[in-house]
Design a protein around this motif. Structure first.
Motif, PDB file in Angstrom:
ATOM      1  N   GLY A  22       0.799  -1.219   0.000  1.00 20.33           N
ATOM      2  CA  GLY A  22       0.000   0.000   0.000  1.00 20.33           C
ATOM      3  C   GLY A  22       0.832   1.268   0.000  1.00 20.33           C
ATOM      4  O   GLY A  22       0.294   2.357   0.203  1.00 20.33           O
ATOM      5  N   LYS A  23       2.135   1.131  -0.224  1.00 22.51           N
ATOM      6  CA  LYS A  23       3.021   2.296  -0.183  1.00 22.51           C
ATOM      7  C   LYS A  23       3.633   2.569  -1.548  1.00 22.51           C
ATOM      8  O   LYS A  23       3.724   1.690  -2.392  1.00 22.51           O
ATOM      9  CB  LYS A  23       4.128   2.080   0.841  1.00 22.51           C
ATOM     10  CG  LYS A  23       3.614   1.974   2.251  1.00 22.51           C
ATOM     11  CD  LYS A  23       4.733   1.801   3.247  1.00 22.51           C
ATOM     12  CE  LYS A  23       4.121   1.721   4.645  1.00 22.51           C
ATOM     13  NZ  LYS A  23       5.142   1.599   5.664  1.00 22.51           N
ATOM     14  N   SER A  24       4.073   3.809  -1.725  1.00 19.89           N
ATOM     15  CA  SER A  24       4.794   4.219  -2.929  1.00 19.89           C
ATOM     16  C   SER A  24       6.053   4.954  -2.515  1.00 19.89           C
ATOM     17  O   SER A  24       6.144   5.479  -1.402  1.00 19.89           O
ATOM     18  CB  SER A  24       3.935   5.154  -3.791  1.00 19.89           C
ATOM     19  OG  SER A  24       2.833   4.462  -4.329  1.00 19.89           O
ATOM     20  N   ALA A  25       7.006   4.977  -3.395  1.00 20.61           N
ATOM     21  CA  ALA A  25       8.254   5.711  -3.155  1.00 20.61           C
ATOM     22  C   ALA A  25       8.453   6.708  -4.288  1.00 20.61           C
ATOM     23  O   ALA A  25       8.204   6.388  -5.459  1.00 20.61           O
ATOM     24  CB  ALA A  25       9.428   4.745  -3.088  1.00 20.61           C
ATOM     25  N   TYR A  26       8.906   7.905  -3.937  1.00 22.29           N
ATOM     26  CA  TYR A  26       9.197   8.949  -4.905  1.00 22.29           C
ATOM     27  C   TYR A  26      10.658   9.342  -4.717  1.00 22.29           C
ATOM     28  O   TYR A  26      11.036   9.850  -3.661  1.00 22.29           O
ATOM     29  CB  TYR A  26       8.270  10.155  -4.713  1.00 22.29           C
ATOM     30  CG  TYR A  26       6.837   9.809  -5.033  1.00 22.29           C
ATOM     31  CD1 TYR A  26       6.336  10.008  -6.313  1.00 22.29           C
ATOM     32  CD2 TYR A  26       6.004   9.239  -4.074  1.00 22.29           C
ATOM     33  CE1 TYR A  26       5.029   9.667  -6.623  1.00 22.29           C
ATOM     34  CE2 TYR A  26       4.701   8.888  -4.379  1.00 22.29           C
ATOM     35  CZ  TYR A  26       4.220   9.104  -5.650  1.00 22.29           C
ATOM     36  OH  TYR A  26       2.924   8.763  -5.964  1.00 22.29           O
ATOM     37  N   ASP A  44      14.655  -5.814  -2.049  1.00 16.34           N
ATOM     38  CA  ASP A  44      14.688  -6.106  -0.615  1.00 16.34           C
ATOM     39  C   ASP A  44      13.384  -5.747   0.105  1.00 16.34           C
ATOM     40  O   ASP A  44      12.948  -6.480   0.986  1.00 16.34           O
ATOM     41  CB  ASP A  44      15.858  -5.401   0.056  1.00 16.34           C
ATOM     42  CG  ASP A  44      17.205  -5.962  -0.408  1.00 16.34           C
ATOM     43  OD1 ASP A  44      17.217  -7.022  -1.052  1.00 16.34           O
ATOM     44  OD2 ASP A  44      18.230  -5.327  -0.124  1.00 16.34           O
ATOM     45  N   ALA A  45      12.781  -4.625  -0.271  1.00 19.43           N
ATOM     46  CA  ALA A  45      11.515  -4.250   0.368  1.00 19.43           C
ATOM     47  C   ALA A  45      10.334  -4.898  -0.348  1.00 19.43           C
ATOM     48  O   ALA A  45       9.206  -4.809   0.111  1.00 19.43           O
ATOM     49  CB  ALA A  45      11.350  -2.731   0.394  1.00 19.43           C
ATOM     50  N   GLN A  46      10.611  -5.522  -1.508  1.00 16.40           N
ATOM     51  CA  GLN A  46       9.596  -6.222  -2.294  1.00 16.40           C
ATOM     52  C   GLN A  46       8.435  -5.305  -2.671  1.00 16.40           C
ATOM     53  O   GLN A  46       7.279  -5.711  -2.736  1.00 16.40           O
ATOM     54  CB  GLN A  46       9.133  -7.474  -1.538  1.00 16.40           C
ATOM     55  CG  GLN A  46      10.301  -8.422  -1.286  1.00 16.40           C
ATOM     56  CD  GLN A  46      10.000  -9.492  -0.284  1.00 16.40           C
ATOM     57  OE1 GLN A  46       8.973 -10.159  -0.404  1.00 16.40           O
ATOM     58  NE2 GLN A  46      10.871  -9.664   0.701  1.00 16.40           N
ATOM     59  N   MET A  47       8.784  -4.029  -2.916  1.00 16.46           N
ATOM     60  CA  MET A  47       7.800  -3.059  -3.382  1.00 16.46           C
ATOM     61  C   MET A  47       7.595  -3.290  -4.877  1.00 16.46           C
ATOM     62  O   MET A  47       8.560  -3.554  -5.608  1.00 16.46           O
ATOM     63  CB  MET A  47       8.303  -1.634  -3.120  1.00 16.46           C
ATOM     64  CG  MET A  47       7.324  -0.550  -3.537  1.00 16.46           C
ATOM     65  SD  MET A  47       7.954   1.109  -3.142  1.00 16.46           S
ATOM     66  CE  MET A  47       7.513   1.217  -1.415  1.00 16.46           C
ATOM     67  N   VAL A  52       7.261   2.571  -7.553  1.00 14.11           N
ATOM     68  CA  VAL A  52       8.503   3.337  -7.415  1.00 14.11           C
ATOM     69  C   VAL A  52       8.534   4.379  -8.531  1.00 14.11           C
ATOM     70  O   VAL A  52       8.499   4.033  -9.711  1.00 14.11           O
ATOM     71  CB  VAL A  52       9.741   2.422  -7.488  1.00 14.11           C
ATOM     72  CG1 VAL A  52      11.010   3.252  -7.370  1.00 14.11           C
ATOM     73  CG2 VAL A  52       9.690   1.351  -6.405  1.00 14.11           C
ATOM     74  N   HIS A  53       8.596   5.644  -8.153  1.00 14.43           N
ATOM     75  CA  HIS A  53       8.559   6.745  -9.122  1.00 14.43           C
ATOM     76  C   HIS A  53       9.861   7.532  -9.032  1.00 14.43           C
ATOM     77  O   HIS A  53      10.254   7.963  -7.956  1.00 14.43           O
ATOM     78  CB  HIS A  53       7.372   7.664  -8.828  1.00 14.43           C
ATOM     79  CG  HIS A  53       6.078   6.914  -8.696  1.00 14.43           C
ATOM     80  ND1 HIS A  53       5.329   6.530  -9.783  1.00 14.43           N
ATOM     81  CD2 HIS A  53       5.434   6.447  -7.597  1.00 14.43           C
ATOM     82  CE1 HIS A  53       4.265   5.870  -9.365  1.00 14.43           C
ATOM     83  NE2 HIS A  53       4.305   5.805  -8.037  1.00 14.43           N
ATOM     84  N   ILE A  54      10.501   7.728 -10.175  1.00  7.05           N
ATOM     85  CA  ILE A  54      11.758   8.477 -10.225  1.00  7.05           C
ATOM     86  C   ILE A  54      11.490   9.793 -10.941  1.00  7.05           C
ATOM     87  O   ILE A  54      11.045   9.802 -12.092  1.00  7.05           O
ATOM     88  CB  ILE A  54      12.862   7.658 -10.929  1.00  7.05           C
ATOM     89  CG1 ILE A  54      13.100   6.355 -10.162  1.00  7.05           C
ATOM     90  CG2 ILE A  54      14.142   8.480 -11.046  1.00  7.05           C
ATOM     91  CD1 ILE A  54      14.056   5.391 -10.845  1.00  7.05           C
ATOM     92  N   LEU A  55      11.771  10.894 -10.263  1.00  9.44           N
ATOM     93  CA  LEU A  55      11.528  12.231 -10.800  1.00  9.44           C
ATOM     94  C   LEU A  55      12.857  12.842 -11.232  1.00  9.44           C
ATOM     95  O   LEU A  55      13.808  12.883 -10.459  1.00  9.44           O
ATOM     96  CB  LEU A  55      10.869  13.111  -9.734  1.00  9.44           C
ATOM     97  CG  LEU A  55       9.641  12.494  -9.041  1.00  9.44           C
ATOM     98  CD1 LEU A  55       9.194  13.367  -7.885  1.00  9.44           C
ATOM     99  CD2 LEU A  55       8.520  12.276 -10.035  1.00  9.44           C
ATOM    100  N   GLU A  56      12.927  13.317 -12.470  1.00  4.68           N
ATOM    101  CA  GLU A  56      14.165  13.876 -13.011  1.00  4.68           C
ATOM    102  C   GLU A  56      13.870  15.197 -13.691  1.00  4.68           C
ATOM    103  O   GLU A  56      12.968  15.285 -14.523  1.00  4.68           O
ATOM    104  CB  GLU A  56      14.787  12.891 -14.004  1.00  4.68           C
ATOM    105  CG  GLU A  56      16.016  13.399 -14.725  1.00  4.68           C
ATOM    106  CD  GLU A  56      17.147  13.812 -13.786  1.00  4.68           C
ATOM    107  OE1 GLU A  56      17.533  14.992 -13.833  1.00  4.68           O
ATOM    108  OE2 GLU A  56      17.621  12.975 -13.008  1.00  4.68           O
TER     109      GLU A  56
END
Length: 188
Positions: A22-26, A44-47, A52-56
């Motif tokens: 239920g979590k997201s990473a930015y 490792d966190a099995q997300m 997982v969102h990468i902002l550039e």
């Protein structure tokens, strides 16, 4: 991973954290740190990768390791990284990333094979005029006075550095030294 007497934990699969689905990473930026963090979140966190969102901000990903051929000036790489044999965290990460060309192998496998097939080394640390040895003999070429100028900058608190130029700290001796050539070429 916590500190222990060895790195056997690198070979164990961590338990999936509660609530990770239920979590997201930015992640801000697409340099080595963010890309590594993304890999570790998935592995490792099995997300889920789609969480997982990468902002550039730049048009080219890669942070200081980007590379691009500009039509007006040629190929530019803002930074480079040496892949030494003591980079255990990187090798751990590379062994878990599948090869794009062969899913039965990893990026670590490819890196290992490349280094075995095409070993490289350098007979000099610095070059000029497109590859000629700069003949630094591994020396910084600094007098005691110049070394003190560097130490003065190093020991200055941040507040004293605001609105200062490098020439406020270094004279021509430092700026024309082998030390400065190493510094400006190593840190872009």
């Amino acid at each position: 991973m916590y500190y222990s007497s060895g790195n056997y934990e690198a070979f164990a699969t961590p338990k999936k954290p509660d609530g990770v689905d239920g979590k997201s990473a930015y992640l801000v930026g697409s340099g080595l740190a963010a890309l590594s963090a993304a890999c570790y979140l998935v592995r490792d966190a099995q997300m889920k990768g789609e969480h997982v969102h990468i902002l550039e901000k730049d048009p080219i990903p890669g942070g200081a390791c980007d590379g691009y051929k500009y039509q007006d000036i040629g190929y530019v790489m803002r930074g480079g990284r040496e892949m030494d044999n003591h980079f255990e965290c990187m090798w751990d990460l590379f062994r878990s990333i599948p090869s794009i060309e062969d899913e039965n192998h990893t990026v670590l496998d490819e890196y290992y094979w490349l280094n075995k097939a095409d070993p490289n080394y350098s007979l000099c640390r610095a070059t000029r005029n497109r590859g000629e040895d700069a003949h630094t003999d591994g020396k910084f070429g600094l007098s005691d006075k110049a070394a003190m100028e560097i130490m003065n900058l190093f020991m200055s608190p941040d507040e004293k550095l605001y609105d200062k130029k490098i020439t406020d700290f270094f004279d021509d001796e430092v700026l024309n030294s082998n030390f400065w050539m190493y510094w400006r070429t190593m840190f872009a």
